[in-house]
Design a protein around this motif. Structure first.
Motif, short mmCIF file in Angstrom:
data_model
loop_
_atom_site.label_atom_id
_atom_site.label_comp_id
_atom_site.label_asym_id
_atom_site.label_seq_id
_atom_site.Cartn_x
_atom_site.Cartn_y
_atom_site.Cartn_z
N LEU A 114 78.57 3.80 -3.84
CA LEU A 114 78.64 2.59 -4.66
C LEU A 114 78.42 1.37 -3.78
O LEU A 114 78.77 1.36 -2.61
N GLY A 115 77.89 0.35 -4.36
CA GLY A 115 77.70 -0.93 -3.68
C GLY A 115 77.41 -1.94 -4.76
O GLY A 115 78.25 -2.22 -5.61
N ASP A 116 76.20 -2.46 -4.77
CA ASP A 116 75.76 -3.28 -5.88
C ASP A 116 75.24 -2.33 -6.96
O ASP A 116 74.05 -2.20 -7.19
N GLY A 117 76.17 -1.64 -7.61
CA GLY A 117 75.82 -0.61 -8.59
C GLY A 117 76.00 0.78 -8.02
O GLY A 117 76.67 0.99 -7.00
N VAL A 118 75.41 1.75 -8.69
CA VAL A 118 75.40 3.14 -8.22
C VAL A 118 74.18 3.31 -7.33
O VAL A 118 73.04 3.11 -7.76
N LEU A 119 74.40 3.65 -6.07
CA LEU A 119 73.31 3.75 -5.10
C LEU A 119 72.61 5.10 -5.25
O LEU A 119 73.20 6.15 -5.01
N CYS A 120 71.35 5.03 -5.64
CA CYS A 120 70.57 6.24 -5.92
C CYS A 120 69.45 6.40 -4.90
O CYS A 120 69.15 5.49 -4.13
N ASP A 121 68.79 7.57 -4.94
CA ASP A 121 67.58 7.76 -4.15
C ASP A 121 66.38 7.31 -4.97
O ASP A 121 66.53 6.72 -6.06
N ALA A 122 65.20 7.54 -4.48
CA ALA A 122 63.99 7.06 -5.14
C ALA A 122 63.77 7.70 -6.50
O ALA A 122 62.96 7.21 -7.30
N TYR A 123 64.48 8.79 -6.77
CA TYR A 123 64.34 9.50 -8.04
C TYR A 123 65.45 9.13 -9.03
O TYR A 123 65.58 9.74 -10.09
N CYS A 124 66.28 8.17 -8.65
CA CYS A 124 67.42 7.69 -9.46
C CYS A 124 68.57 8.69 -9.48
O CYS A 124 69.38 8.70 -10.40
N ARG A 125 68.64 9.52 -8.45
CA ARG A 125 69.72 10.49 -8.32
C ARG A 125 70.74 9.97 -7.34
O ARG A 125 70.41 9.58 -6.22
N ALA A 126 72.02 9.97 -7.74
CA ALA A 126 73.08 9.47 -6.89
C ALA A 126 73.77 10.57 -6.10
O ALA A 126 74.33 10.33 -5.02
N ALA A 127 73.77 11.78 -6.62
CA ALA A 127 74.42 12.93 -6.01
C ALA A 127 73.94 14.17 -6.76
O ALA A 127 73.33 14.03 -7.84
N PRO A 128 74.18 15.36 -6.25
CA PRO A 128 73.77 16.54 -7.01
C PRO A 128 74.33 16.52 -8.42
O PRO A 128 75.54 16.44 -8.63
N GLY A 129 73.44 16.56 -9.40
CA GLY A 129 73.87 16.59 -10.79
C GLY A 129 74.23 15.25 -11.38
O GLY A 129 74.63 15.18 -12.54
N VAL A 130 74.12 14.15 -10.62
CA VAL A 130 74.52 12.83 -11.12
C VAL A 130 73.36 11.85 -10.94
O VAL A 130 72.82 11.71 -9.83
N TRP A 131 73.02 11.15 -12.02
CA TRP A 131 71.91 10.21 -12.03
C TRP A 131 72.38 8.87 -12.60
O TRP A 131 73.45 8.80 -13.19
N ALA A 132 71.59 7.85 -12.41
CA ALA A 132 71.95 6.54 -12.96
C ALA A 132 70.71 5.86 -13.52
O ALA A 132 69.59 6.06 -13.03
N ASN A 163 70.88 1.33 -8.73
CA ASN A 163 70.39 0.64 -7.55
C ASN A 163 69.60 1.66 -6.73
O ASN A 163 70.14 2.68 -6.32
N TRP A 164 68.32 1.38 -6.49
CA TRP A 164 67.47 2.38 -5.84
C TRP A 164 66.39 1.70 -4.99
O TRP A 164 66.07 0.53 -5.20
N PRO A 165 65.80 2.42 -4.02
CA PRO A 165 64.75 1.84 -3.17
C PRO A 165 63.43 1.76 -3.91
O PRO A 165 63.03 2.71 -4.58
N HIS A 166 62.75 0.61 -3.79
CA HIS A 166 61.50 0.40 -4.52
C HIS A 166 60.38 0.12 -3.52
O HIS A 166 60.50 -0.78 -2.68
N PRO A 167 59.25 0.84 -3.63
CA PRO A 167 58.16 0.64 -2.67
C PRO A 167 57.49 -0.72 -2.75
O PRO A 167 56.90 -1.20 -1.78
#
Length: 400
Positions: free
Chosen positions: A254-272, A278-282
């Motif tokens: 967590l930080g400024d929202g739920v911190l996700c990877d580039a696929y919007c996955r925050a953890a195994p089985g959990v997405w946001a 909050n995710w990295p954008h190219p």
């Protein structure tokens, strides 16, 4: 195997997620949890059509009851998610019930940021939910003097709507222009002119330090220079905070929202998805972004549903072009990409005097965003050049 999917948050992102899962063939158990008692509804009309009384509350609903029922989801409305246990793969509700999940989508959105002054005073409002909007609309019927604190998109829209029904309105902000953080000072100055031309009093570059009262009723807003802005009704619109407090003990990043990877996955089985993700954008060199935009809520929810069902091998990075809009005093202002306040702004077509133009935003020699003021067609053409060198814009400007 995915047999139980729980989506937490029943606004645009959450509803789109469950609808997309069904549309893509998911036939397992599907639960949609929302902390409000209303069916899923749209938020942009709350500060405009609903507040201005051209719409009734039911007009904001995103789906009619029969359409919603056809999704075949277990709707848990009027109850909150209070915790998520990754190890047990359960989500606990305010009712005490624990919902097991194979996959969970977090779409809990935002909660309004408050001020240290004004708590408990009658006449002080925020605007985030449908109930907030109904209460504010009823209060406006009493014809109060209105002060809006915060001249971002929401605050400017509320000020425009209140002035549009003939009320005395003062718009207050710490910046020197409205929408300065969203579109920069140059375009913000044009927004200021729009509001002044329509009778809104602007108090800019001002810090709010308190509120005056008559018993339990607000009577004014006190500024740092000692000035008091008279007001019987105050709307606090100073931004929002991602609704992640219920996830504090979840172990999710967590930080400024739920911190996700580039696929919007925050953890195994959990997405946001939506405002909380909050995710990295190219488009910004992999920097993290969180978009508070209606279009993103739907697009990201669709991407999450697709990635969730596709599995790790078939998932695709989420790389949208941001798009937002605001309507004020009959003017339609749209943005694409990023319009940061430190970018160089260039009017590439139309006329600011006529309030019909396209503005380009340049940073480090790259076109990073565009803004169309009553100029949707020109903005669509500008969109094709985002991420390209600014020098290429000159050749294309004639067509825009």
């Amino acid at each position: 195997m995915l047999n139980r999917i729980v989506v937490v948050g029943a606004a645009a992102a959450g509803l789109t997620a469950v609808e997309t899962l069904r549309a893509k063939g998911y036939e397992g158990g599907l639960t949609l949890v929302g902390d409000e008692r209303h069916p899923p509804y749209d938020r942009p009309p709350l500060s405009k059509e609903l507040l201005g009384e051209s719409w009734e509350p039911a007009s904001t609903w995103l789906r009619k009851e029969d359409v919603l029922a056809a999704v075949d989801a277990d709707l848990r409305l009027g109850c909150r998610a209070t915790s998520l246990d990754q190890a047990a793969r359960t989500i606990t509700l305010s009712t005490g019930e624990r919902l097991p999940y194979d996959a969970a989508v977090i779409a809990t959105g935002l909660r309004p940021r408050g001020l240290p002054c004004g708590d408990g005073l009658r006449g002080v409002h925020v605007l985030r939910s449908l109930d907030d909007a109904v209460r504010l609309r009823e209060a406006l019927l009493e014809r109060p003097k209105v002060a809006v604190i915060g001249a971002g998109f929401l605050g400017a829209e509320v000020a425009a709507t209140a002035r549009g029904v003939g009320l005395e309105v003062t718009l207050i902000d710490t910046n020197d222009q409205p929408l300065a953080r969203q579109v920069g000072a140059e375009i913000g100055g044009l927004v200021a002119g729009l509001h002044r031309d329509n009778g809104v009093r602007l108090v800019l570059g001002a810090d709010v330090v308190g509120m005056t009262r008559d018993g339990t009723r607000v009577r004014g807003v006190t500024l740092s220079d000692g000035t008091v802005v008279d007001a019987d009704l105050v709307v606090v619109a100073i931004g929002s905070i991602p609704a992640v407090d219920w996830l504090t003990d979840s172990g999710l990043p967590l930080g400024d929202g739920v911190l996700c990877d580039a696929y919007c996955r925050a953890a195994p089985g959990v997405w946001a998805a939506g405002d909380v993700a909050n995710w990295p954008h190219p488009m910004v060199a992999g920097a993290r972004v969180r978009l508070e935009q209606r279009t993103n809520a739907a697009q990201q929810a669709m991407a999450v549903a697709a990635n969730l069902l596709a599995g790790e091998a078939g998932a695709k990075p989420y790389t949208p072009v941001p798009f937002g809009w605001t309507h004020q005093f009959g003017e339609k202002i749209q943005t694409i990409g990023w319009c940061p306040p430190d970018a160089r702004t260039e009017i590439i077509s139309g006329s600011t005097a006529d309030r019909e133009f396209v503005a380009a935003y340049h940073r480090d020699g790259i076109l990073v965003g565009g803004l169309g003021w009553n100029s949707a067609r020109g903005l669509r053409q500008c969109r094709q050049l985002l991420g390209r060198p600014s020098t290429e814009l000159a050749a294309a400007a004639a067509a825009i």
